[in-house]
Design a protein around this motif. Sequence first.
Motif, PDB file in Angstrom:
ATOM      1  N   UNK B 258       0.837  -1.199   0.000  1.00  0.00           N
ATOM      2  CA  UNK B 258       0.000   0.000   0.000  1.00  0.00           C
ATOM      3  C   UNK B 258       0.873   1.251   0.000  1.00  0.00           C
ATOM      4  N   UNK B 259       0.270   2.387  -0.289  1.00  0.00           N
ATOM      5  CA  UNK B 259       1.041   3.633  -0.168  1.00  0.00           C
ATOM      6  C   UNK B 259       1.586   3.828   1.235  1.00  0.00           C
ATOM      7  N   UNK B 260       0.888   3.236   2.237  1.00  0.00           N
ATOM      8  CA  UNK B 260       1.434   3.335   3.577  1.00  0.00           C
ATOM      9  C   UNK B 260       2.806   2.658   3.628  1.00  0.00           C
ATOM     10  N   UNK B 261       2.925   1.575   2.860  1.00  0.00           N
ATOM     11  CA  UNK B 261       4.193   0.862   2.805  1.00  0.00           C
ATOM     12  C   UNK B 261       5.278   1.702   2.161  1.00  0.00           C
ATOM     13  N   UNK B 262       4.942   2.344   1.038  1.00  0.00           N
ATOM     14  CA  UNK B 262       5.985   3.147   0.381  1.00  0.00           C
ATOM     15  C   UNK B 262       6.365   4.332   1.264  1.00  0.00           C
ATOM     16  N   UNK B 263       5.378   4.875   1.987  1.00  0.00           N
ATOM     17  CA  UNK B 263       5.670   5.981   2.903  1.00  0.00           C
ATOM     18  C   UNK B 263       6.627   5.515   3.998  1.00  0.00           C
ATOM     19  N   UNK B 264       6.358   4.310   4.517  1.00  0.00           N
ATOM     20  CA  UNK B 264       7.208   3.780   5.578  1.00  0.00           C
ATOM     21  C   UNK B 264       8.634   3.579   5.065  1.00  0.00           C
TER      22      UNK B 264
END
Lengths: 654, 326
Positions: B258-264
């Motif tokens: 998810x974009x949360x993953x790329x943000x992390x």
Amino acid sequence: MTSDAAIPTLPSPPQRLSRPAALAALIAVGALFSTSPALIGLPLLAALILASQLVRWRLPNLPLLIWTLRLGLFLWALLSSGFEGRSLFRWYLKSEYTNLLGMIGAIELTLRCWQPMKKNARGDVMLLSGLVFVAACNTFDAIYMRWLAPAFVIAILMSFRDFRPRVAPVERRWRPRVVRSVFLAAMLGMGVCLIFAVQYFGNLVDKIRIEPILRNPAPSQVGMSAPNLGSSANPRPSPVRILRVEGLAGEAHLRGASFDIYDQGRWGLAIERRRFEPAGAVALNSAGRGARMLITRLVEERTLIFAPLEVAGINPVAGDIPTWDPQSRIVRGANRGVTQYQYEAILATSKEHQGPLCGPLDASVRRQCLDVPTEIDPRVVELARQITKGLNSPRDKALALEQFLQANIRYSLEVRPGNGDRVSDFVLNRRPAHCQYFASALVIMLRAVGVPARIVTGYYAHESAGDKTVIVRQRDAHAWTEAWIDGTGWVSLDATPGSGRPDRAYESVSSARKFWEWLTDTWAKVADWLGGLGVRDVLLALAGVAAVAIAGQWLRLMLKRRRREKQRKRDSAYPEGELGALAERFERLLREAGAPLDPALTWREQAARSNTIDAPRARAFLLAYDQARFGPADGDLSPVRQALSQLQPTSTPK
Amino acid sequence: MRGPSVLDANSIPSAAVSAFARMEEVGVKLAGVIRGKTEGIRLLLTALLAGGHVLLEDVPGTGKTTLAKSLARCIDGIFRRVQFTPDLLPADITGSSFYNPRDGHFEFREGPVFANILLADEINRTSPRTQSALLEVMSENQVTIEGKRRDLPQPFLVIATQNPVEFHGTYPLPEAQLDRFSVRIALGYPDHASEVEVLFDQRDHHPFEALAPVITCPDVLALQARVRMVKVDRAVAEYIVKLVETTRSDTRLRLGISPRGSLALYRLSQAWACLDGREFVTPDDVRTLAVPVLAHRLVLDTKARYGGVRNENVVEEALKAVPVPR
């Protein structure tokens, strides 16, 4: 910095055989098949081994299933080989049973290829293919083993590479374009050489092409050789096709040569009394109106023309003039080098017609054909007279003698001659023997009762192949008798029981061979349809097409690679301007140091896999470069330049 | 682990430099307690600096609790530990109001989440209800009880442990909740030499007892702010997104990243660069962190899972497929 050394991971064990090991297995199975095409399942096994290279799926690891398969296949191999129970204890002496062992080995080999690889599987597979190959080697007369054996050894040697300890995969080193181009050019050159070789040594190549498939090639000029009593007949004569006779409804004796002088068990021509008459086409090509037989000679290197005794004329389709010797009645066709030579045999309109092959019986020939050699036991002459006692006409005498021999002596390919003269021994002791003995005995006995006779060699055409077509194979070679009946002329007499037809003695032609023959015939038809194109022309055309295809493919690959390289440049986001130039310089340096140029690896990872690059200086360069590339922009590239210039001179291999 | 620093005094304020140096000291101290696990410790510090949370997945007895306790002591923070059991209720971790009969009022008693470092031990043993309460706290950094919002102390780092070998009576964390952990760390057994050292370390007392605070919580907060300032070049950011996109188009996955993953991954790469003493992120940082940060977020489809594919393999393959910016 953080990942200077990538942690190498050990690759999982391979699921399939390495290419050389599979090649060795294929060669072994192929060798076994070429030695023994009777083991008809072998092509299937070879196809399965090949398929195991292409398919990922493997047999589930269930011992019960695998053992059931194994036992079932072994049983099938045993049953289909016609294993004789009574020779059970001496099976190892017979080559065909060695082939059976090879077959079982091949089955096991195929099973191994389809099982998931176990720890020692590769060694087992090599051992098995070696066993199969040894089994195939039991026939030493197979000429193609000369090619298969070195190929097998090379494949086995190459597969020793499998035993290297498994290490982390090393990235494939980039091969310079020049090397690749040279390689490609060399391959193309070799292809061209091959084409020229095919052109210049067409016959040889044809032979190589045929021999792995056709066992026991026919010895040349068998039809010519004079009968020599005393030897057993070959129990497994060649089934190579010699003639195809179209227009022949039944069976026929196709004569090749006749001999009239008997001496010490050998037949021969009386050379000093040979007369060569310049009788050529006129005598042979008589425009008879009888039935026509189209005879196609299917083997090369055989100039003899075979025809029935009653032939009225011979008319080569190609239009050349056959040479012929009226004395020996041998007709020779065109020279060698023609794969399929066709001629028409024009049959006489009536049985009584005496064609040119019969020849007149002048005094000297009559004398020669009545000569009973002195070594013949007088009891043979006595026996002949006894049989023909009370018969007056030579015709009746001849038939009586023929029937006597047919009825009283057994036919056998194997001859165990006794002492003394062969023919006398054969007749007096009723010794089982083959056609040459029967024919010789009949000749001698006919002469003994005053009927001129001679022995003839040729083929006995009997194998029907469709409508009014008969196929003559090498194993149909036969010998019979011709007798001169006053008032009728020469007639054919065959004293061999069952006319010498060796049906019971020989196994029938294998379906593989029939298929091969069908293929060659179809090819001949296609070549004919193409307007007489030879194999060479077609090969040349194919080579041309292949060359164009290869060139096209090469061009396509080059274009694709160029496109991919451009794409790679775009994808990997090289910096612009001077920094980009510095990046390219560093990349060139990496390439020279033997680092893998994988776009999905960072330079640090690439440099870590090169052992010639100066690691501390490369690190220093990368630090400076990263600072300039990814750090806050200040536009100062001098540290990068400096680091690169320090790196360059020391990049020589240590 | 560390390469030579390229820092100079002009680029980063000296206060920050000293703060980073102390962070480094934290790492050294922790390495003295948990032997042979420098990589895991570094990931833990990275997560702390990035403001993320950590999923420690390992067999018992490899030092998960000691690591969390030691970190709390080093940063002078409050350490709380909750042993997750099937009967644990949300109020048991967030806190609840009690009636005080003396003054006749309800009095709020803080739960264990009011800490700087919260060790949620064996998080998969409790009911999904309690799990989601904790995960909500993790993402919000605040607790709302009886309509009243209560902020958690900062920095707030949850270290959740999961035992990967036992499955009976557990409630494996759903994918949506796994996504909230920034990084998954597997400590693993120490190597031979380290384990011998562990034995001698604890001869008279546990080395943990000798730990003294190295850095304060406000310092950590300052560092967290500093991490956000680390430069990420556009090429590197695009590299992160390409990696993530590669997983989304992988047919073996039910769910990509998810974009949360790329943000992390973005944030942790910054923290990693910071710990390295750099003020910019390189593709190497991204590649180093890709597996620990991304792998646990992937959901393999059943066929691939039974075919022996592991989440880590998928990320590694993505790393092998995506060209690195030069």
